[in-house]
Motif scaffolding. Structure first.
Motif, PDB file in Angstrom:
ATOM      1  N   ALA A  28     -48.729  22.726  -4.817  1.00  0.00           N
ATOM      2  CA  ALA A  28     -47.915  23.025  -3.643  1.00  0.00           C
ATOM      3  C   ALA A  28     -46.414  23.048  -3.944  1.00  0.00           C
ATOM      4  CB  ALA A  28     -48.204  22.013  -2.530  1.00  0.00           C
ATOM      5  N   ARG A  29     -45.978  22.263  -4.912  1.00  0.00           N
ATOM      6  CA  ARG A  29     -44.553  22.202  -5.230  1.00  0.00           C
ATOM      7  C   ARG A  29     -44.197  22.991  -6.489  1.00  0.00           C
ATOM      8  NH1 ARG A  29     -41.889  18.213  -2.410  1.00  0.00           N
ATOM      9  NH2 ARG A  29     -40.267  18.136  -4.006  1.00  0.00           N
ATOM     10  N   MET A  30     -45.163  23.695  -7.049  1.00  0.00           N
ATOM     11  CA  MET A  30     -44.916  24.436  -8.289  1.00  0.00           C
ATOM     12  C   MET A  30     -44.204  25.748  -8.009  1.00  0.00           C
ATOM     13  SD  MET A  30     -48.389  23.968 -10.555  1.00  0.00           S
ATOM     14  CE  MET A  30     -48.948  22.342 -11.080  1.00  0.00           C
ATOM     15  N   THR A  31     -43.317  26.130  -8.893  1.00  0.00           N
ATOM     16  CA  THR A  31     -42.652  27.424  -8.806  1.00  0.00           C
ATOM     17  C   THR A  31     -43.560  28.505  -9.395  1.00  0.00           C
ATOM     18  OG1 THR A  31     -41.622  27.171 -10.968  1.00  0.00           O
ATOM     19  CG2 THR A  31     -40.404  26.312  -9.054  1.00  0.00           C
ATOM     20  N   ALA A  32     -43.191  29.759  -9.157  1.00  0.00           N
ATOM     21  CA  ALA A  32     -43.989  30.867  -9.691  1.00  0.00           C
ATOM     22  C   ALA A  32     -44.111  30.818 -11.209  1.00  0.00           C
ATOM     23  CB  ALA A  32     -43.396  32.197  -9.228  1.00  0.00           C
ATOM     24  N   PRO A  33     -43.022  30.576 -11.975  1.00  0.00           N
ATOM     25  CA  PRO A  33     -43.185  30.497 -13.438  1.00  0.00           C
ATOM     26  C   PRO A  33     -44.150  29.407 -13.875  1.00  0.00           C
ATOM     27  CG  PRO A  33     -40.872  30.795 -12.885  1.00  0.00           C
ATOM     28  CD  PRO A  33     -41.590  30.526 -11.595  1.00  0.00           C
ATOM     29  N   THR A  34     -44.095  28.246 -13.204  1.00  0.00           N
ATOM     30  CA  THR A  34     -45.018  27.164 -13.559  1.00  0.00           C
ATOM     31  C   THR A  34     -46.455  27.555 -13.260  1.00  0.00           C
ATOM     32  OG1 THR A  34     -43.294  25.542 -13.064  1.00  0.00           O
ATOM     33  CG2 THR A  34     -45.541  24.723 -13.205  1.00  0.00           C
TER      34      THR A  34
END
Length: 399
Positions: free
Chosen positions: A150-156
């Motif tokens: 839920a808190r991950m960015t698109a690159p991650t």
């Protein structure tokens, strides 16, 4: 998504979508309730994926083994392998991840869990009472993994998808390599349901009920890394607004088109060749080839249709949007129609058709669902199963 794919199993028979998630900066948090504004691209892609899934699933419904096809049946099987097999299910799984990520961001953990509990129940009923190739229950169970993102960015998310996907594909290649050096002379396993002439409906249901636990848990464990990887790709698309604002991502869409088709077509041709061979090792290799090539060409489809959307040139492709909006109703309807035609307690055509006639029926049914879906939306504004899910999840707030 089914039982652990054996050599030549059919995972297509093998598809809306806190931990204080990070929301896109330009997107305000709406009120609790179902989405009321839709971009055409996700629905067009979902409708196209649904048609492709039926074309592949008809192998399982009709009960034919892909490597035994000849003549026109083989030509149709080759085209199915190149353009639909693994491609449609990859696209559908990414869209499932896209919708689930959006639901989690907009509505929070409670609604996310409730919706997927409802989907798990519907998938269970579908598997036991209609067809053993259900994917809804597996998806609903594996969707819980998205709570960790839920808190991950698109690159991650892209990195996680790459790691999980490479691991799963690597295990498949290692299994194939081990089979090529062993002395085993096993033939391919078709992954078809064991249907005997004259079986009654209660007998078929009892057989499926006995298999359900193994299918759900075993299939989720075996296919889990790959499916979660696809969900993560869909979640990354949600974070970036790729499907809702394709005009902002034209360079990326063009790269997806070039690389997706450049990799997907050769791997599709290799899959088609592997599916002419009846040996055990070819069946093992077909799985990673099928899914890696399927992902590549699925992204190629996103690239082409996303570019057309950004240029306001979708044209006749918009007909698929109606089917995509009632995807669950159409998916279950496909199972009802096909099992009525082929299963021994009804039309009793199981094992009697080849690829050409079976795929022709799939095309007739799938394409007929386009105008039918449009009519349902004009008449009621929502599909019957979509309305049921909405009522169960949102209750009086369903609107």
């Amino acid at each position: 998504m089914t039982a652990p794919p054996q050599p030549d199993a059919q995972p297509d028979a093998q598809p809306e979508p806190t931990l204080q998630p990070v929301l896109p900066e330009a997107e305000p948090l709406p009120q609790r309730g179902p989405v009321r504004q839709r971009s055409p691209l996700p629905d067009v892609l979902r409708g196209l994926a649904l048609l492709g899934i039926l074309i592949v699933n008809v192998q399982d419904f009709a009960g034919f083994r892909v490597w035994t096809q000849g003549g026109l049946d083989r030509v149709v099987q080759v085209l199915t392998d190149i353009f639909a097999n693994g491609r449609s299910i990859s696209l559908f799984a990414m869209l499932f991840g896209w919708g689930a990520a959006g639901l989690l961001a907009r509505q929070g953990v409670g609604t996310f869990l409730l919706r997927h509990a409802v989907l798990l129940a519907l998938g269970t009923l579908h598997f036991i009472f209609i067809w053993h190739g259900d994917i809804i229950a597996n998806y609903a169970l594996l969707a819980a993994a998205l709570l960790l993102t839920a808190r991950m960015t698109a690159p991650t998310l892209l990195l996680m998808a790459g790691a999980l996907g490479a691991w799963w594909l690597g295990l498949g290649l290692l299994e194939w390599a081990a089979a090529t050096v062993s002395e085993t002379r096993l033939g391919r396993y078709a992954g078809l349901q064991n249907l005997l002439p004259g079986m009654s409906y209660p007998e078929v249901v009892a057989d499926r009920a006995g298999d359900f636990g193994t299918n759900l848990i075993g299939g989720s464990v075996f296919n889990g890394p790959w499916l979660v990887a696809l969900f993560c790709l869909g979640a990354a698309a949600y974070r970036t607004g790729l499907l809702l604002r394709p005009h902002e991502h034209l360079p990326l869409l063009r790269r997806l088109t070039v690389w997706g088709w450049g990799l997907g077509l050769p791997l599709g041709i290799l899959l088609a060749w592997l599916n002419t061979r009846g040996d055990y090792a070819s069946g093992l290799l077909a799985t990673p080839v099928r899914m890696s090539g399927g992902l590549a060409l699925a992204l190629g489809y996103v690239g082409i249709l996303g570019t057309l959307t950004a240029q306001d040139r979708l044209g006749r492709w918009l007909a698929f949007a109606a089917s995509g909006r009632v995807a669950m109703t159409n998916y279950i309807a496909q199972s009802l129609i096909m099992t009525t035609v082929f299963y021994p307690y009804a039309g009793a055509q199981y094992g009697q058709w080849g690829a050409a006639s079976a795929v022709a029926l799939a095309l007739v049914v799938g394409l007929a669902q386009l105008p039918t879906s449009a009519w349902v939306l004009r008449r009621w504004g929502i599909g019957p199963l979509e309305r049921l899910v909405r009522a169960l999840v949102y209750g009086g707030r369903a609107g």
